[in-house]
Design an enzyme around this catalytic site. Structure first.
Site, mmCIF file in Angstrom:
data_model
loop_
_atom_site.group_PDB
_atom_site.id
_atom_site.type_symbol
_atom_site.label_atom_id
_atom_site.label_comp_id
_atom_site.label_asym_id
_atom_site.label_seq_id
_atom_site.Cartn_x
_atom_site.Cartn_y
_atom_site.Cartn_z
ATOM 1 N N GLU A 265 -14.132 76.592 37.057
ATOM 2 C CA GLU A 265 -14.173 75.930 38.379
ATOM 3 C C GLU A 265 -14.049 77.032 39.421
ATOM 4 O O GLU A 265 -12.967 77.607 39.599
ATOM 5 C CB GLU A 265 -13.016 74.926 38.497
ATOM 6 C CG GLU A 265 -13.048 73.809 37.464
ATOM 7 C CD GLU A 265 -14.224 72.857 37.661
ATOM 8 O OE1 GLU A 265 -14.811 72.842 38.751
ATOM 9 O OE2 GLU A 265 -14.563 72.150 36.701
ATOM 10 N N CYS A 299 -11.055 75.088 47.678
ATOM 11 C CA CYS A 299 -12.359 75.512 47.160
ATOM 12 C C CYS A 299 -13.488 74.658 47.721
ATOM 13 O O CYS A 299 -14.598 75.130 47.899
ATOM 14 C CB CYS A 299 -12.360 75.436 45.643
ATOM 15 S SG CYS A 299 -11.887 73.807 45.045
HETATM 16 P P1 NAD Z 1 -8.960 84.792 41.421
HETATM 17 O O1 NAD Z 1 -10.199 84.617 40.637
HETATM 18 O O2 NAD Z 1 -8.676 86.114 42.006
HETATM 19 O O3 NAD Z 1 -7.669 84.408 40.566
HETATM 20 C C1 NAD Z 1 -7.521 83.163 39.925
HETATM 21 C C2 NAD Z 1 -6.598 83.339 38.725
HETATM 22 O O4 NAD Z 1 -7.230 84.219 37.814
HETATM 23 C C3 NAD Z 1 -5.244 83.963 39.066
HETATM 24 O O5 NAD Z 1 -4.253 83.408 38.241
HETATM 25 C C4 NAD Z 1 -5.460 85.426 38.705
HETATM 26 O O6 NAD Z 1 -4.274 86.102 38.382
HETATM 27 C C5 NAD Z 1 -6.368 85.293 37.494
HETATM 28 N N1 NAD Z 1 -7.189 86.467 37.205
HETATM 29 C C6 NAD Z 1 -7.668 87.380 38.071
HETATM 30 N N2 NAD Z 1 -8.390 88.308 37.393
HETATM 31 C C7 NAD Z 1 -8.350 87.956 36.090
HETATM 32 C C8 NAD Z 1 -8.899 88.507 34.893
HETATM 33 N N3 NAD Z 1 -9.643 89.608 34.923
HETATM 34 N N4 NAD Z 1 -8.649 87.867 33.733
HETATM 35 C C9 NAD Z 1 -7.921 86.744 33.710
HETATM 36 N N5 NAD Z 1 -7.372 86.179 34.789
HETATM 37 C C10 NAD Z 1 -7.593 86.778 35.970
HETATM 38 O O7 NAD Z 1 -9.000 83.664 42.545
HETATM 39 P P2 NAD Z 1 -7.961 83.428 43.706
HETATM 40 O O8 NAD Z 1 -8.264 84.347 44.815
HETATM 41 O O9 NAD Z 1 -6.588 83.420 43.143
HETATM 42 O O10 NAD Z 1 -8.290 81.924 44.104
HETATM 43 C C11 NAD Z 1 -9.182 81.606 45.089
HETATM 44 C C12 NAD Z 1 -10.527 81.284 44.473
HETATM 45 O O11 NAD Z 1 -10.394 80.169 43.617
HETATM 46 C C13 NAD Z 1 -11.544 80.887 45.520
HETATM 47 O O12 NAD Z 1 -12.764 81.486 45.198
HETATM 48 C C14 NAD Z 1 -11.635 79.379 45.371
HETATM 49 O O13 NAD Z 1 -12.839 78.820 45.799
HETATM 50 C C15 NAD Z 1 -11.427 79.232 43.901
HETATM 51 N N6 NAD Z 1 -10.976 77.879 43.560
HETATM 52 C C16 NAD Z 1 -11.858 77.053 42.943
HETATM 53 C C17 NAD Z 1 -11.491 75.741 42.652
HETATM 54 C C18 NAD Z 1 -12.459 74.783 42.000
HETATM 55 O O14 NAD Z 1 -12.031 73.729 41.540
HETATM 56 N N7 NAD Z 1 -13.751 75.090 41.944
HETATM 57 C C19 NAD Z 1 -10.210 75.291 42.976
HETATM 58 C C20 NAD Z 1 -9.329 76.176 43.583
HETATM 59 C C21 NAD Z 1 -9.724 77.480 43.865
#
Ligand code: NAD
Length: 528
Positions: A265, A299
């Site tokens: 997502e 998001c």
């Molecule tokens: P992010 O991708 O940086 O991090 C999300 C999660 O992934 C965190 O727990 C982070 O620690 C982890 N992560 C980061 N790098 C990783 C890796 N290499 N391996 C495994 N885990 C890793 O995103 P963010 O900045 O924390 O969140 C914001 C983003 O999330 C925005 O792009 C937003 O649109 C998206 N989002 C999407 C939805 C949806 O339902 N589509 C919902 C909420 C947020």
């Protein structure tokens, strides 16, 4: 934009967030204490709240081993009994919504109105699956190749241990709501929340356990994504990821190498098309939430608004006036309409999108500045005009309280512009004529489309699968698919009598003729 009037004590840390509670919650993280802990801060003040333990690869492996042992017993527990736990949990989560909101607010800096709304998501998800799960998980009989003597049963088998990686923007909802159908389906869960926002999911899990969820079934590991992610994915039987498109690619690649399923997502650059017969008051209110709710860190929030040329000035003026009068503030009460961004780092990212747009010729209609006078990570609700695709704000997700207004001449042009993006998570269409709006919605490339709302109606409709298309995701949450994805379908087929193939002494030619005409007959009789 105005600064919300501050009532005395509104910025005093909630009394429920005691050192004892924080110690109890953080003790649940799988960690041998060998890693330097993460200083988890209160966003409004920047003060350290608690030292969050970090998990090593062996901690993560241990968490999976414990989860796996608990899962075997849980999967053998009848579905009805599993659901009893979630009935009790539903009540407990609602009864403890205020304390949950306290934790969500201290760790994320969002305003209280949004924090309370977030607490409602897991109970809503539970309600849906409490109603549907028994039917979804019940074995289903299907006809076999030969009527009467053969048949097959589709049996739903839990995947095993599901790894969940959650972001910071809705930490309680994404930490818990995706785990609920996984657990109901008979799986164990190992969740990795974002370091910044681990407290509210930890608290939610403690409530699930109070409701009777077996100990060990729901594990928590903490750490920076690139440190924890690989071991988590390598031990999981399925991965549920919510986060950015860039990280989603990394997760998807690793899951693919391990040949396990995943649901991704991801981000959006969500458009709104406003038709020329819109009711301006309703549109302004709905759009204000759709753009600035959760300080733009949803998001599905709207980052691009396409207005009809014939009403551009009127609609722009009404929306900009509302945005300019939004009350922003740091408070643990329901006063401020807008809260903080999650961190100074994220504030800088949002500011960089605005600065880049202005440097390349865009105009700030309202807002546009960080507000360190209110708190370390505050940024004003911002409306831009003249944004083009070469600007960061024109093509990539800002994920903050920033929106761009555009004018269109024909509806075809508006639809073309709305679809001119790599993303496809959410879209919104506004019109006084539902049939017109539905015709536009049908042509938008997006996993979700809200008509006469920005985002909440689609997200809160828990019976419909909700996910992204294009670079916004793979798979979906909610709906029947939101639970079935955590299961494998086992096809158990029975042949009561060996009748397939030629009868003794029957020539193969005759057998083939008989078989082919039987196929036609069965089709006519609608026997499959
Ligand atoms: P992010 O991708 O940086 O991090 C999300 C999660 O992934 C965190 O727990 C982070 O620690 C982890 N992560 C980061 N790098 C990783 C890796 N290499 N391996 C495994 N885990 C890793 O995103 P963010 O900045 O924390 O969140 C914001 C983003 O999330 C925005 O792009 C937003 O649109 C998206 N989002 C999407 C939805 C949806 O339902 N589509 C919902 C909420 C947020």
């Amino acid at each position: 934009m105005t600064v919300a009037p501050q009532r005395p004590g509104a910025l005093t840390r909630p009394a429920s967030v005691t050192p004892e509670l924080l110690a109890r919650l953080t003790a649940r993280v799988a960690s041998d204490g060998s890693r330097t802990p993460w200083a988890l801060t209160e966003v409004y003040t920047g003060e350290t709240l608690v030292e969050l333990p970090q998990s090593t690869p062996s901690d993560i492996e241990r968490a999976f081993a414990e989860a796996r042992a608990a899962q075997v017993r849980w999967a053998a527990t009848p579905v009805k009994q599993r659901l009893e736990v979630f009935k009790r949990a539903h009540t407990l989560l609602i009864d403890n919504a205020q304390r949950t909101a306290d934790l969500i607010q201290v760790e994320s800096g969002k305003n209280r109105r949004m924090a309370i709304e977030e607490t409602c998501d897991p109970p809503m998800v539970m309600s849906y699956y409490l109603k549907r799960a028994k039917k979804l998980l019940a074995p289903k009989k299907h006809g076999g190749p030969v009527p009467i003597v053969s048949g097959s049963t589709e049996v739903r088998v839990p995947k095993g241990v599901v790894g969940i990686i959650a972001p910071w923007n809705f930490p309680f909802a994404t930490g818990l709501s995706d785990a609920i159908p996984a657990l109901i389906a008979g799986n164990a869960v190992v969740v990795k929340p974002d370091n910044k926002t681990a407290l509210s999911p930890l608290y939610g899990i403690s409530l699930l356990e109070e409701a009777g969820l077996p100990k060990g079934l729901f594990q928590v590991v903490c750490g920076e994504g690139p440190d924890v992610g690989p071991t988590l994915i390598d031990n999981a039987d399925y991965v549920m990821f919510t986060g950015s498109t860039a990280t989603g690619r990394v997760i998807g690649e690793r899951a693919g190498r391990n040949l396990i399923g995943c649901c991704l997502e991801l981000g959006g650059k969500n458009p709104m098309i406003v038709l020329d017969d819109v009711n301006v008051e309703e549109w302004v209110e709905g759009t204000t939430f759709g753009v600035f709710g959760n300080t733009g860190q949803i998001c599905m929030h709207i980052e691009r608004i396409y207005l009809p040329e014939s009403r551009y000035d009127e609609l722009k003026s009404a929306f900009v006036t509302r945005a300019a009068n939004l009350e922003i503030g740091a408070a643990y009460d329901f006063g401020p309409e807008i809260g903080s961004l999650v961190s100074p780092d994220h504030r800088d990212r949002v500011a960089s999108h605005v600065e880049d747009a202005v440097a390349k010729g865009a105009t700030v209609l309202t807002g546009g500045r960080a507000r360190p006078d209110i708190g370390p990570a505050f940024f004003e609700p911002t409306v831009l005009e003249g944004v083009t695709k070469d600007m960061l704000a024109g093509h990539t997700e800002t994920f903050g309280p920033v929106v761009s207004l555009y004018s269109y001449r024909t509806v075809d042009e508006a639809i073309h512009l709305a679809n001119d993006t790599d993303y496809g998570l959410n879209a919104s269409v506004w019109s006084g004529d539902l049939a017109r709006a539905e015709a536009v919605a049908a042509r938008i490339e997006s996993g979700n489309v809200n008509i006469n709302d920005a985002l909440a109606t689609a997200y809160a409709s828990k019976g419909s699968p909700s996910g992204g298309v294009k670079k916004s995701g793979v798979g979906a949450r909610h709906g029947d698919q939101g639970l079935l994805k955590y299961t494998d379908a086992k096809n158990v087929a029975v042949l009561k009598k060996q009748v397939m193939g030629p009868r003794p002494g029957q020539a193969y030619d005759a057998y083939v003729k008989q078989m082919l005409s039987s196929l036609k007959l069965m089709r006519r009789l609608r026997v499959r």
